[in-house]
Design a protein around this motif. Structure first.
Motif, PDB file in Angstrom:
ATOM      1  N   UNK A  62      34.992  30.334  41.213  1.00 51.07           N
ATOM      2  CA  UNK A  62      35.998  31.445  41.652  1.00 51.07           C
ATOM      3  C   UNK A  62      36.666  31.094  42.969  1.00 51.07           C
ATOM      4  N   UNK A  63      38.125  31.476  42.771  1.00 46.99           N
ATOM      5  CA  UNK A  63      38.737  30.999  43.920  1.00 46.99           C
ATOM      6  C   UNK A  63      39.049  31.923  44.951  1.00 46.99           C
ATOM      7  N   UNK A  64      38.793  31.634  46.237  1.00 47.52           N
ATOM      8  CA  UNK A  64      38.976  32.331  47.298  1.00 47.52           C
ATOM      9  C   UNK A  64      40.253  31.896  48.206  1.00 47.52           C
ATOM     10  N   UNK A  65      41.223  32.989  48.489  1.00 45.74           N
ATOM     11  CA  UNK A  65      42.086  32.609  49.446  1.00 45.74           C
ATOM     12  C   UNK A  65      41.736  33.287  50.595  1.00 45.74           C
ATOM     13  N   UNK A  72      38.395  36.436  53.255  1.00 44.87           N
ATOM     14  CA  UNK A  72      38.505  35.715  51.945  1.00 44.87           C
ATOM     15  C   UNK A  72      38.964  36.986  50.857  1.00 44.87           C
ATOM     16  N   UNK A  73      39.899  36.724  50.254  1.00 42.64           N
ATOM     17  CA  UNK A  73      40.393  37.342  49.022  1.00 42.64           C
ATOM     18  C   UNK A  73      40.201  36.649  47.716  1.00 42.64           C
ATOM     19  N   UNK A  74      39.724  37.454  46.803  1.00 43.22           N
ATOM     20  CA  UNK A  74      39.382  36.839  45.461  1.00 43.22           C
ATOM     21  C   UNK A  74      40.648  36.434  44.923  1.00 43.22           C
ATOM     22  N   UNK A  76      31.243  37.196  35.867  1.00 43.28           N
ATOM     23  CA  UNK A  76      32.072  37.978  36.215  1.00 43.28           C
ATOM     24  C   UNK A  76      32.670  37.894  37.441  1.00 43.28           C
ATOM     25  N   UNK A  77      32.174  36.764  38.296  1.00 41.23           N
ATOM     26  CA  UNK A  77      32.793  36.741  39.616  1.00 41.23           C
ATOM     27  C   UNK A  77      31.994  37.454  40.687  1.00 41.23           C
ATOM     28  N   UNK A  78      32.380  37.323  42.127  1.00 40.61           N
ATOM     29  CA  UNK A  78      31.433  38.117  42.960  1.00 40.61           C
ATOM     30  C   UNK A  78      32.679  38.818  43.827  1.00 40.61           C
ATOM     31  N   UNK A  79      31.955  39.545  44.766  1.00 42.72           N
ATOM     32  CA  UNK A  79      32.747  40.395  45.661  1.00 42.72           C
ATOM     33  C   UNK A  79      33.214  39.669  47.177  1.00 42.72           C
ATOM     34  N   UNK A  80      32.105  38.561  47.054  1.00 45.64           N
ATOM     35  CA  UNK A  80      32.281  37.334  48.106  1.00 45.64           C
ATOM     36  C   UNK A  80      31.586  36.243  47.782  1.00 45.64           C
ATOM     37  N   UNK A  81      31.992  35.271  48.451  1.00 46.15           N
ATOM     38  CA  UNK A  81      31.297  33.994  48.095  1.00 46.15           C
ATOM     39  C   UNK A  81      29.598  33.921  48.095  1.00 46.15           C
TER      40      UNK A  81
END
Length: 80
Positions: A18-21, A27-29, A65-70
């Protein structure tokens, strides 16, 4: 934007990268992606704000499915 990676480890089917900006410490997904057996993969970056407003990025291992935060280990990162 586009993210292209090479040399990352292929993950179990229940995991993804998952990429975090990162902007001002928040941090934004940026999206979830996988790689093929040789470690190559790509992602069309989904940024909620203009890419130029972010100072850095990170990539972590997360549930498929990804996460809301790292939550997983960081495997890539850098300044933009």
């Amino acid at each position: 934007g586009t993210l292209v990676v090479d040399g990352l480890m292929e993950l179990n089917p229940d995991q993804a990268y998952q990429l975090w900006l990162i902007r001002d410490g928040q941090r934004d997904d940026g999206g979830v992606f996988t790689v093929v057996h040789d470690g190559y993969g790509g992602l069309w970056v989904n940024s909620p704000q203009p890419l130029g407003s972010y100072q850095a990025f990170g990539v972590t291992i997360e549930p498929a499915s990804g996460s809301h935060g790292p939550t997983g280990p960081k495997v890539l990162g850098g300044e933009l």
